[in-house]
Design an enzyme around this catalytic site. Structure first.
Site, mmCIF file in Angstrom:
data_model
loop_
_atom_site.group_PDB
_atom_site.id
_atom_site.type_symbol
_atom_site.label_atom_id
_atom_site.label_comp_id
_atom_site.label_asym_id
_atom_site.label_seq_id
_atom_site.Cartn_x
_atom_site.Cartn_y
_atom_site.Cartn_z
ATOM 1 N N ARG A 4 -14.334 19.755 -9.467
ATOM 2 C CA ARG A 4 -14.419 20.090 -10.891
ATOM 3 C C ARG A 4 -13.196 20.857 -11.392
ATOM 4 O O ARG A 4 -13.005 20.993 -12.598
ATOM 5 C CB ARG A 4 -15.721 20.858 -11.198
ATOM 6 C CG ARG A 4 -15.810 22.211 -10.594
ATOM 7 C CD ARG A 4 -17.186 22.812 -10.777
ATOM 8 N NE ARG A 4 -17.421 23.342 -12.119
ATOM 9 C CZ ARG A 4 -16.925 24.485 -12.577
ATOM 10 N NH1 ARG A 4 -16.151 25.232 -11.823
ATOM 11 N NH2 ARG A 4 -17.201 24.885 -13.809
ATOM 12 N N PRO A 20 -20.737 28.328 9.995
ATOM 13 C CA PRO A 20 -21.172 29.654 9.547
ATOM 14 C C PRO A 20 -20.290 30.774 10.102
ATOM 15 O O PRO A 20 -20.334 31.898 9.604
ATOM 16 C CB PRO A 20 -22.607 29.760 10.059
ATOM 17 C CG PRO A 20 -22.789 28.668 11.045
ATOM 18 C CD PRO A 20 -21.758 27.621 10.780
HETATM 19 N N1 ADE Z 1 -22.774 24.753 8.994
HETATM 20 C C1 ADE Z 1 -23.958 25.373 9.218
HETATM 21 N N2 ADE Z 1 -24.103 26.433 8.424
HETATM 22 C C2 ADE Z 1 -22.973 26.503 7.659
HETATM 23 C C3 ADE Z 1 -22.530 27.389 6.654
HETATM 24 N N3 ADE Z 1 -23.247 28.433 6.259
HETATM 25 N N4 ADE Z 1 -21.324 27.158 6.090
HETATM 26 C C4 ADE Z 1 -20.579 26.122 6.495
HETATM 27 N N5 ADE Z 1 -20.946 25.253 7.440
HETATM 28 C C5 ADE Z 1 -22.141 25.440 8.025
#
Ligand code: ADE
Length: 247
Positions: A158, A89
């Site tokens: 895709r 994240p």
């Molecule tokens: N791991 C946990 N949350 C995530 C997210 N929002 N994007 C990518 N990997 C993650």
């Protein structure tokens, strides 16, 4: 395209056997290889995590199993390493543009983490040898990176030549480059022309290609204004024509 994924839950990737991506794999367009990270943890409990230095909640993934697993995958071709993608994240946003960039690579390597993430030295170590991207699929926190990898593989897969039945399908996508770039796709309809009293907009039945294109653009602009006003505000003024500005 070759795609390697190292995870403590390789079984998360069962959906890659199905549908469009499953067919692409059967046809040899996409070669996905799953690896169990715990095979590279050598204590009796096959431990892959430990407490964070500096304190704080949660656990951090240890560098040694990742190092051994990554070295094994990279040994397949020491001359041309893959592009390594670390879902987190805290990463840069995954966008259609990034999906297109990844679709042009011959080899991708995903390292989905559980817990609070991977010891940062792993990214430093491999970042010195190859391109390593930390990528987020959105502003929310998943329990682990596996689902983020599924999302990215589907978006990238895709776009590979021969995967979509209709070559134009990806051209009309929301976010696809071109005249409709950064506009959301408008509503779509199919037969019958009337269903439960709802009629298909007459213009779509008119066969008037120019007027239909104009109508679709109007719909895309309206939907973008409603659902993603920040996208509309960011459009370059020269990408809007006179009619757009009157909307
Ligand atoms: N791991 C946990 N949350 C995530 C997210 N929002 N994007 C990518 N990997 C993650």
């Amino acid at each position: 395209m070759r795609v390697d994924v190292i995870s403590i839950f390789p079984e998360y990737f069962a959906p890659l056997d199905v549908s469009l991506i499953g067919k692409a794999r059967e046809r040899g367009i996409l070669d996905v290889r799953l690896h169990q990270l715990r095979d590279h943890a050598h204590d009796v409990h096959r431990t892959v995590d430990d407490t964070p230095y500096g304190g704080g909640p949660g656990m951090v993934m240890k560098p040694e199993p990742w190092g051994e697993a990554l070295d094994e995958v990279l040994a397949a071709d020491p001359t041309a390493p893959p592009r390594m993608i670390v879902p987190t994240p805290s990463g840069v946003p995954f966008t259609q543009k990034l999906a297109m960039e990844y679709a042009a690579e011959p080899w991708l390597l995903f390292t989905p983490a559980r817990y609070e993430g991977i010891d940062s030295r792993v990214m430093a170590e491999y970042g010195a040898r190859m391109r390593v991207d930390e990528v987020s699929i959105g502003d929310y926190v998943l329990a682990g990176g596996e689902v983020a990898v599924l999302v990215m593989i589907e978006a990238i897969g895709r776009l590979l030549p021969g995967v979509l039945g209709n070559v134009h399908s990806a051209v009309d996508d929301s976010f696809a480059p071109g005249a409709m770039e950064n506009l959301l796709e408008g509503p779509v309809y199919t037969k019958p022309p009337e269903w439960r009293g709802h009629e298909v907009p007459e213009i779509l039945l008119s066969g008037h290609h120019g007027r239909i294109a104009r109508w679709r653009r109007d719909q895309a602009l309206r939907r973008t204004a409603r659902n993603r006003p920040e996208l509309l505000a960011a459009l370059a003024p020269q990408s809007l024509d006179k009619h757009d500005r009157q909307l």
